[in-house]
Design a protein around this motif. Sequence first.
Motif, PDB file in Angstrom:
ATOM      1  N   THR A 107      -4.661  -8.401  27.158  1.00 53.55           N
ATOM      2  CA  THR A 107      -3.706  -8.683  26.097  1.00 53.55           C
ATOM      3  C   THR A 107      -3.881 -10.109  25.573  1.00 53.55           C
ATOM      4  O   THR A 107      -3.876 -11.065  26.331  1.00 53.55           O
ATOM      5  CB  THR A 107      -2.240  -8.426  26.516  1.00 53.55           C
ATOM      6  N   LEU A 108      -4.097 -10.181  24.272  1.00 51.72           N
ATOM      7  CA  LEU A 108      -4.170 -11.455  23.557  1.00 51.72           C
ATOM      8  C   LEU A 108      -3.085 -11.506  22.479  1.00 51.72           C
ATOM      9  O   LEU A 108      -3.141 -12.333  21.583  1.00 51.72           O
ATOM     10  CB  LEU A 108      -5.551 -11.627  22.915  1.00 51.72           C
ATOM     11  N   ASP A 109      -2.109 -10.613  22.587  1.00 51.28           N
ATOM     12  CA  ASP A 109      -1.057 -10.585  21.576  1.00 51.28           C
ATOM     13  C   ASP A 109      -0.218 -11.861  21.641  1.00 51.28           C
ATOM     14  O   ASP A 109       0.025 -12.404  22.695  1.00 51.28           O
ATOM     15  CB  ASP A 109      -0.183  -9.338  21.718  1.00 51.28           C
ATOM     16  N   LEU A 117      -4.399  -6.846  20.542  1.00 56.61           N
ATOM     17  CA  LEU A 117      -4.538  -7.952  19.593  1.00 56.61           C
ATOM     18  C   LEU A 117      -3.372  -8.056  18.620  1.00 56.61           C
ATOM     19  O   LEU A 117      -3.432  -8.811  17.659  1.00 56.61           O
ATOM     20  CB  LEU A 117      -5.849  -7.788  18.806  1.00 56.61           C
ATOM     21  N   ILE A 138      -4.568  -6.187  14.150  1.00 59.05           N
ATOM     22  CA  ILE A 138      -4.790  -7.603  14.438  1.00 59.05           C
ATOM     23  C   ILE A 138      -4.207  -8.434  13.295  1.00 59.05           C
ATOM     24  O   ILE A 138      -4.336  -8.078  12.133  1.00 59.05           O
ATOM     25  CB  ILE A 138      -6.281  -7.930  14.660  1.00 59.05           C
ATOM     26  N   GLY A 168      -1.449 -13.159  26.698  1.00 57.24           N
ATOM     27  CA  GLY A 168      -0.509 -12.994  25.596  1.00 57.24           C
ATOM     28  C   GLY A 168       0.529 -14.098  25.568  1.00 57.24           C
ATOM     29  O   GLY A 168       1.071 -14.482  26.598  1.00 57.24           O
ATOM     30  N   PHE A 191      -2.049 -11.462  17.082  1.00 57.04           N
ATOM     31  CA  PHE A 191      -2.989 -12.401  17.689  1.00 57.04           C
ATOM     32  C   PHE A 191      -2.758 -13.822  17.166  1.00 57.04           C
ATOM     33  O   PHE A 191      -2.601 -14.759  17.934  1.00 57.04           O
ATOM     34  CB  PHE A 191      -4.405 -11.903  17.369  1.00 57.04           C
TER      35      PHE A 191
END
Length: 150
Positions: free
Chosen positions: A47-49, A75, A118, A24, A78
């Motif tokens: 986590t890719l936020d 997300l 997302i 993230g 993202f």
Amino acid sequence: MFSRAYSFNQDISNWNLSKVINTGGVFNEAPSFNQDISNWDISQSITLDYILNDCKAFDQDLSKWFAKMQINVNLFNFMGGVTKLSTNNYDNMLNAFWLDYNTTRKDAWAGRTEAKIISFGLSKYSSKSATARAGLIDAGWVITDGGLNS
């Protein structure tokens, strides 16, 4: 890591992220970053936020990521803010996401407990991915983007 690195734009495509859990915010507000990171192994990331939030220059196809993602990956935001993929790259991502969600790992995605939110920033989709986007929304996803590219 590169959050607010205003001039960073180096090739880091060969980095090994296979054991990284939190990606993230890696490029949050890194407006110059535009490198191909599609081969990163993000399969352990939960986590890719904010990973590509406000990346003004970023325009890469990350469609390969969707088949690798954890089912409950975060997300949120993202690619939020002013991030804007080309319509072709955004179409590829939406179609890959829908394929994985609706076909490849349909049963796994059905067990998702994380919020279905997302953001793709200001990216615009075309008729090539309209069905995929509508399918994700019908499945309960909240998708924010720049709308249909007319």
